[in-house]
Design a protein around this motif. Structure first.
Motif, PDB file in Angstrom:
ATOM      1  N   UNK B  33       0.828  -1.204   0.000  1.00 12.48           N
ATOM      2  CA  UNK B  33       0.000   0.000   0.000  1.00 12.48           C
ATOM      3  C   UNK B  33       0.864   1.257   0.000  1.00 12.48           C
ATOM      4  N   UNK B  35       0.315   5.192   1.413  1.00 13.62           N
ATOM      5  CA  UNK B  35      -0.495   6.139   2.161  1.00 13.62           C
ATOM      6  C   UNK B  35       0.196   7.500   2.121  1.00 13.62           C
ATOM      7  N   UNK B  37       0.416  11.098   4.401  1.00 12.82           N
ATOM      8  CA  UNK B  37       0.082  11.733   5.671  1.00 12.82           C
ATOM      9  C   UNK B  37       0.546  13.186   5.630  1.00 12.82           C
ATOM     10  N   UNK B  42      -5.310  12.993   8.931  1.00 11.54           N
ATOM     11  CA  UNK B  42      -5.209  11.532   9.041  1.00 11.54           C
ATOM     12  C   UNK B  42      -4.515  10.929   7.822  1.00 11.54           C
ATOM     13  N   UNK B  43      -4.081   9.723   7.972  1.00 12.83           N
ATOM     14  CA  UNK B  43      -3.494   9.015   6.835  1.00 12.83           C
ATOM     15  C   UNK B  43      -4.539   8.809   5.744  1.00 12.83           C
ATOM     16  N   UNK B  45      -5.324   6.726   2.258  1.00 15.15           N
ATOM     17  CA  UNK B  45      -4.930   5.623   1.401  1.00 15.15           C
ATOM     18  C   UNK B  45      -4.866   6.108  -0.037  1.00 15.15           C
ATOM     19  N   UNK B  48      -3.478   0.427  -3.518  1.00 15.63           N
ATOM     20  CA  UNK B  48      -3.350  -0.898  -2.940  1.00 15.63           C
ATOM     21  C   UNK B  48      -3.008  -1.885  -4.047  1.00 15.63           C
ATOM     22  N   UNK B  56      -6.942  -1.012  -5.802  1.00 21.28           N
ATOM     23  CA  UNK B  56      -7.593   0.182  -5.286  1.00 21.28           C
ATOM     24  C   UNK B  56      -6.800   1.395  -5.715  1.00 21.28           C
ATOM     25  N   UNK B  90       3.930   7.021   3.163  1.00 18.68           N
ATOM     26  CA  UNK B  90       4.154   5.779   3.887  1.00 18.68           C
ATOM     27  C   UNK B  90       3.792   4.578   3.033  1.00 18.68           C
ATOM     28  N   UNK B 102      -1.505  -4.151   9.133  1.00 17.97           N
ATOM     29  CA  UNK B 102      -0.559  -3.463   8.265  1.00 17.97           C
ATOM     30  C   UNK B 102       0.794  -3.333   8.952  1.00 17.97           C
TER      31      UNK B 102
END
Lengths: 111, 113
Positions: B33, B35, B37, B42-43, B45, B48, B56, B90, B102
């Motif tokens: 994944x 991510x 931030x 918030x993180x 997404x 994926x 995704x 991330x 994760x």
């Protein structure tokens, strides 16, 4: 997707037990509850995961009531190094792409 | 060290540059994944991959282009970024895209000037 609500911040002192509660009123039958810890400029770190009742590992306990609409992360005897942001996540794909991170709870442990 | 390794740790790039972020996992996981931030957010997404196939894509601008050549490696190619793209990026992996936890790397701190 189940939305979660956590306190924005909490303060504690070294040696105390800290309980962080997360509300997830619309949790689905297949959803798991997962908690992560994040230090500044690092990636989140998995703490604990549960589905119902109580789960305990070497670092924390997770309490989940029968209705599963909330959960409580319990950190025994915190130290200064436990100062971090703690995230509660709920979802069927709690390890993956249906996971939404909320704002988390910023825990500050004082000496 | 085993786990998830990201390089570089820090990156400064101009808006016209092209750069790539690299992620490698040594855990034998099948899902990876990306991510994002941002400060005080918030993180989020971004992408994926499961068994090297993208499963995704959360409406990420095309200036971010992921690549997963095998189950151990994940790249994020960057081009013509904007200053608002400055963030901690991330990478994470998990055994599968089910309920497996994760495992995150420590991220790449990206600054776009």
């Amino acid at each position: 997707l189940a939305k979660t609500t956590q306190p924005i911040s909490m303060d504690s002192y070294e040696g105390q037990e800290v309980n962080i509660t997360c509300s997830h009123n619309n949790i689905a039958t297949n959803d798991y509850i997962t908690w992560y810890q994040q230090f500044p400029s690092q990636g989140p770190r998995f703490i604990i995961q549960g589905y119902k009742t109580k789960v305990t590992n070497e670092v924390a306990s997770l309490f989940i009531p029968a209705d599963r609409k909330s959960s409580t992360l319990s950190l025994p005897r915190v130290s200064l190094s436990d100062t971090a942001v703690y995230y509660c996540l709920v979802g069927t794909y709690t390890g993956g792409f249906k996971t939404i991170f909320g704002a988390g709870t910023r825990l500050f442990v004082k000496a | 060290e085993t786990g998830v390794t990201q390089t570089p740790r820090h990156l400064v790039m101009g808006m016209t540059n092209k750069k790539s972020l690299k992620c490698e996992q040594h855990l034998g996981h099948n899902a990876m994944y990306w991510y994002k931030q941002s400060a005080k957010k918030p993180l989020e997404l971004m992408f994926v991959y499961s068994l090297e196939e993208r499963v995704e894509n959360n409406s990420v601008p095309s200036r971010f282009s992921p690549e997963c050549p095998n189950s151990s490696h994940l790249f994020l190619h960057l081009h013509t970024l904007q200053p608002e793209d400055s963030a901690l990026y991330l990478c994470a992996s998990s055994q599968d895209t089910g309920s497996s936890p994760l495992h995150f790397g420590n991220g790449t701190r990206l600054t776009v000037t």
